[in-house]
Design an enzyme around this catalytic site. Structure first.
Site, PDB file in Angstrom:
ATOM      1  N   HIS A 136      72.660  13.517  26.764  1.00 42.00           N
ATOM      2  CA  HIS A 136      72.737  14.527  25.303  1.00 42.00           C
ATOM      3  C   HIS A 136      71.357  14.564  24.780  1.00 42.00           C
ATOM      4  O   HIS A 136      70.297  14.288  25.489  1.00 42.00           O
ATOM      5  CB  HIS A 136      73.645  14.136  24.377  1.00 42.00           C
ATOM      6  CG  HIS A 136      75.176  14.213  25.038  1.00 42.00           C
ATOM      7  ND1 HIS A 136      75.604  15.081  25.781  1.00 42.00           N
ATOM      8  CD2 HIS A 136      76.090  13.500  24.575  1.00 42.00           C
ATOM      9  CE1 HIS A 136      76.804  15.069  25.905  1.00 42.00           C
ATOM     10  NE2 HIS A 136      77.321  13.871  25.556  1.00 42.00           N
ATOM     11  N   SER A 189      83.100  15.106  31.881  1.00 41.74           N
ATOM     12  CA  SER A 189      82.076  14.902  32.916  1.00 41.74           C
ATOM     13  C   SER A 189      82.541  15.291  34.423  1.00 41.74           C
ATOM     14  O   SER A 189      83.752  15.255  34.879  1.00 41.74           O
ATOM     15  CB  SER A 189      81.748  13.122  32.997  1.00 41.74           C
ATOM     16  OG  SER A 189      81.367  12.972  31.782  1.00 41.74           O
TER      17      SER A 189
END
Length: 283
Positions: free
Chosen positions: A152, A63
């Site tokens: 996602h 991330s």
């Protein structure tokens, strides 16, 4: 120094699988390396491995939030980034009008960028409940949390569960930054292997993405093996959202977006480290 096998960690998600398709099937080679050993884990596991456990993999998806803690060990690659433009992670609930301040909100991990953005946007005035990203819609449905932050494929599949968006993080980010692209995920490369090796990996990843688009149907079939959502059209839509021109090269405004993320997080008191992302950190 390099020349052996390259250890590459990425997520079991359709967009990552699509990006690495050319490399995974052997159509794209990485100059200077004999081959690739793939490690596949969910994004928060990779974040924790590198940030908390100090593991050393040669290249990894992480991330953008997690990279703040890795800048001394890893290059940020201009290729491989997932960035939102006009869309991004969303907070969903069972009904409209939920007041998020003071609510119990399921987050997909302590080091996810989506979680960082939400914490900045709400000034931390909520109770985080950490869960795997694919478990969050169920937690919301069952009333175990008031709301859930979706990343996602789940961020475009929530309506099938009867859930509704109560906060679109893109709307907040666009207002806060004047419309910069939204940083979410990045690919990083170990500084111990040197800048030249990082550039060779970056170039191979770019060719792998181009190869996947040149063989879209086959790459989509390959990616479907990793997706939790089995709707082919939805997965193809998600891939096109997050594997695009920005993924080939995030651009100068993409780099500025990362710097802005760390600045906003630092000013909000959410990020406990000062991140000075210089040109020497970017390949």
């Amino acid at each position: 120094m390099y020349g052996g096998m390259l250890t590459v960690a990425h997520t079991p998600d359709s967009d990552d699988a699509f990006m690495f398709y050319g490399i995974a099937v052997g159509a794209i080679e990485i100059e200077g390396f004999r081959g690739v050993k793939h490690i596949i884990e969910d994004i928060e596991t990779l974040n924790r491995w590198l940030v908390e456990e100090g593991r050393n993999v040669d290249a990894s998806a992480v991330s953008a939030h997690a990279y703040a803690y890795l800048i001394n060990r890893y290059f940020l690659l201009r290729t491989g980034a997932s960035m939102g433009e006009g869309y991004g992670p969303v907070v969903v609930a069972r009904k409209d009008g939920l007041r998020l301040e003071g609510s119990r909100i399921a987050l997909p991990g302590r080091y996810t960028t989506a979680g960082l953005l939400l914490t900045i946007a709400l000034k931390g005035k909520f109770t985080p409940v950490y869960a795997r990203f694919d478990e969050i819609p169920g937690l919301v449905e069952e009333g175990k949390v008031d709301a859930g932050l979706l990343i996602h494929e789940e961020q475009i599949a929530y309506s099938r569960r009867g859930l509704t968006v109560v906060l679109d993080l893109w709307d907040w980010w666009a207002r806060a930054t004047g419309g910069l692209p939204m940083p979410l995920g990045v690919d990083v490369f170990s500084k111990r292997l040197g800048r030249s090796a990082a550039a060779k990996f970056r170039d191979a990843l770019r060719r792998s993405i181009e190869y996947a688009y040149q063989h879209f149907d086959e790459a989509l079939e390959y990616s479907m093996r990793y997706s939790r959502v089995k709707d082919r059209e939805l997965v193809a839509r998600f891939i096109r959202m997050y594997v695009n021109e920005r993924t080939l090269d995030m651009g100068e405004d993409g780099v500025e977006a990362h710097r802005t993320l760390y600045k906003l997080a630092r000013e909000a008191g959410v990020l406990k480290v000062s991140v000075q992302l210089g040109d020497e950190d970017i390949v």
